[in-house]
Design a protein around this motif. Structure first.
Motif, PDB file in Angstrom:
ATOM      1  N   THR A  17       0.611  -1.175   0.009  1.00  0.00           N
ATOM      2  CA  THR A  17      -0.052   0.038  -0.042  1.00  0.00           C
ATOM      3  C   THR A  17       0.811   1.122   0.026  1.00  0.00           C
ATOM      4  N   VAL A  18       0.297   2.322  -0.643  1.00  0.00           N
ATOM      5  CA  VAL A  18       1.134   3.402  -0.814  1.00  0.00           C
ATOM      6  C   VAL A  18      -0.007   4.452   0.014  1.00  0.00           C
ATOM      7  N   ARG A  19       0.600   5.179   0.953  1.00  0.00           N
ATOM      8  CA  ARG A  19      -0.344   6.095   1.863  1.00  0.00           C
ATOM      9  C   ARG A  19       0.073   7.624   1.348  1.00  0.00           C
ATOM     10  N   ILE A  20      -0.699   8.200   0.976  1.00  0.00           N
ATOM     11  CA  ILE A  20      -0.583   9.709   0.617  1.00  0.00           C
ATOM     12  C   ILE A  20      -1.228  10.478   1.414  1.00  0.00           C
ATOM     13  N   SER A  77      -1.712  -1.312 -10.000  1.00  0.00           N
ATOM     14  CA  SER A  77      -1.732  -0.392  -9.021  1.00  0.00           C
ATOM     15  C   SER A  77      -3.332   0.204  -9.087  1.00  0.00           C
ATOM     16  N   ARG A  78      -3.924   0.304  -7.959  1.00  0.00           N
ATOM     17  CA  ARG A  78      -5.277   0.977  -7.806  1.00  0.00           C
ATOM     18  C   ARG A  78      -5.605   1.782  -6.685  1.00  0.00           C
ATOM     19  N   ARG A 104      -5.271   9.388   1.090  1.00  0.00           N
ATOM     20  CA  ARG A 104      -5.283   8.512  -0.205  1.00  0.00           C
ATOM     21  C   ARG A 104      -4.848   7.051  -0.017  1.00  0.00           C
ATOM     22  N   LEU A 105      -5.343   5.958  -0.308  1.00  0.00           N
ATOM     23  CA  LEU A 105      -4.658   4.751  -0.441  1.00  0.00           C
ATOM     24  C   LEU A 105      -4.546   4.112  -1.807  1.00  0.00           C
ATOM     25  N   VAL A 106      -3.464   3.805  -2.196  1.00  0.00           N
ATOM     26  CA  VAL A 106      -3.209   3.129  -3.450  1.00  0.00           C
ATOM     27  C   VAL A 106      -2.802   1.490  -3.108  1.00  0.00           C
ATOM     28  N   GLU A 107      -3.637   0.628  -3.730  1.00  0.00           N
ATOM     29  CA  GLU A 107      -3.187  -0.710  -3.536  1.00  0.00           C
ATOM     30  C   GLU A 107      -2.321  -1.397  -4.565  1.00  0.00           C
ATOM     31  N   ILE A 108      -1.375  -1.999  -4.375  1.00  0.00           N
ATOM     32  CA  ILE A 108      -0.264  -2.334  -5.435  1.00  0.00           C
ATOM     33  C   ILE A 108      -0.382  -4.084  -5.330  1.00  0.00           C
ATOM     34  N   ARG A 109      -0.260  -4.468  -6.616  1.00  0.00           N
ATOM     35  CA  ARG A 109      -0.087  -6.021  -6.624  1.00  0.00           C
ATOM     36  C   ARG A 109       1.231  -6.320  -7.250  1.00  0.00           C
ATOM     37  N   GLU A 110       1.816  -7.138  -6.689  1.00  0.00           N
ATOM     38  CA  GLU A 110       3.259  -7.270  -7.170  1.00  0.00           C
ATOM     39  C   GLU A 110       3.257  -8.354  -8.377  1.00  0.00           C
ATOM     40  N   ALA A 111       3.994  -8.337  -9.055  1.00  0.00           N
ATOM     41  CA  ALA A 111       4.314  -9.361 -10.223  1.00  0.00           C
ATOM     42  C   ALA A 111       4.958 -10.492  -9.688  1.00  0.00           C
ATOM     43  N   PRO A 112       4.910 -11.688 -10.367  1.00  0.00           N
ATOM     44  CA  PRO A 112       5.926 -12.709  -9.421  1.00  0.00           C
ATOM     45  C   PRO A 112       6.857 -12.511  -9.466  1.00  0.00           C
ATOM     46  N   GLU A 113       7.613 -11.649 -10.178  1.00  0.00           N
ATOM     47  CA  GLU A 113       9.013 -11.647  -9.828  1.00  0.00           C
ATOM     48  C   GLU A 113       9.350 -10.557  -8.792  1.00  0.00           C
ATOM     49  N   GLY A 114       8.543  -9.618  -8.392  1.00  0.00           N
ATOM     50  CA  GLY A 114       8.719  -8.612  -7.398  1.00  0.00           C
ATOM     51  C   GLY A 114       9.283  -7.402  -7.915  1.00  0.00           C
TER      52      GLY A 114
END
Length: 309
Positions: free
Chosen positions: A77-80, A107-108, A136-146
């Motif tokens: 999560t990225v918090r703004i 990223s959402r 504001r909160l931005v949710e991040i999903r990692e790719a398999p490689e990170g």
């Protein structure tokens, strides 16, 4: 032993019991009632009841640890936190930074409705969230490689100082560790329950042997071997342990089934119980209790018979 003692015993019945291998034969030399029978059945039932809950605890915490580990491992999560006149521009900048960062699959920006649901357990459903300075909160999903979290954190500090990267490591790892240790504690409790069951069955078997000392002496006089005498007690106590454990297991499963349904708290499903094929695991408890009763009674009977000659 006097003639009166010999006559008071039904030698023919004892010999027929030793000669017949079925459950109504050899083990008929053991009294079917008495405090040893009640103690064995009750202790086996009580221990089986506790074993059901220990098993439910171990399985439930195992599921919880796996769920926490899998659901949060790839969630960042990225918090703004910025003034209202700057937060929109900084949010756009953060989204552009995340799009150009290798290793990020998605990223959402969380909408206000989802943010309100996250805050609802603490502030309640009627709290005017719009009046609070919520970041504001931005949710991040990692790719398999990170991705390189340190590099992204430094980049955000340079371009968007109000943005903070949170990979949940500080509070995720302690939770997963605690759940894993609870699972080990549940399995360790099962071992303690098995050991206590064996100890109580051993004491009950020794008490029965001591109470039937006269019967044992007569059986030896008519040629019975120690292994044959021990078999009589082993069969009786094994059946008592298995029967008591079966009753305790059924009561324990009914108690677990009657527990409140799993509720959602803090975004995670929690609850003590069994799921799916997990309901079959408690059925092994009576089998284990019978095996413990067999081993404990056999060991105690043979050892005591060797000591008493």
């Amino acid at each position: 032993m006097s003639r009166r003692d010999l006559k008071s015993l039904d030698l023919a019945a004892l010999w027929r019991g030793l000669a017949r291998p079925d459950a109504t034969g050899t083990d008929r030399v053991v009294p079917p009632t008495g405090f040893t029978a009640q103690l064995t059945v009750f202790s086996a039932a009580a221990m089986a009841f506790l074993a059901v809950f220990a098993l439910a605890l171990a399985l439930a915490t195992g599921r919880l640890a796996e769920r926490w580990s899998s659901e949060l491992a790839q969630t960042v999560t990225v918090r703004i936190s910025a003034p209202q006149d700057q937060i929109d521009d900084q949010t756009v900048t953060v989204m552009e930074v995340l799009k150009t960062t290798p290793g990020i699959a998605e990223s959402r920006l969380l909408p206000d409705t989802e943010v309100e649901k996250l805050l609802e357990p603490w502030f309640g459903p009627d709290m005017p969230v719009d009046a609070l300075p919520i970041p504001r909160l931005v949710e991040i999903r990692e790719a398999p490689e990170g991705f390189d979290a340190d590099a992204l954190r430094l980049r955000l500090q340079g371009e968007v100082p109000a943005a903070v990267l949170d990979d949940h490591t500080r509070w995720r790892e302690p939770l997963v560790t605690a759940a894993s240790r609870l699972r080990y504690l549940g399995f360790f409790s099962l071992l303690l329950i098995a050991a206590a069951s064996g100890a109580m069955i051993t004491l009950a078997a020794k008490a029965a042997l001591a109470a039937n000392g006269q019967v044992i002496r007569v059986l030896r006089l008519i040629g019975a071997r120690d292994i044959t005498i021990a078999t009589a007690f082993v069969r009786r106590f094994t059946r008592r342990a298995a029967t008591g454990a079966a009753g305790g297991t059924l009561l324990g499963m009914a108690a677990v089934w009657a527990l409140p349904a799993a509720d959602e708290a803090g975004g995670f499903l929690t609850g003590l119980g069994f799921q799916g094929w997990g309901w079959l695991w408690p059925l092994l408890i009576p089998v284990a209790a019978g095996a413990i009763g067999f081993a404990a009674t056999r060991s105690a009977a043979l050892r005591m018979l060797r000591e008493v000659r």
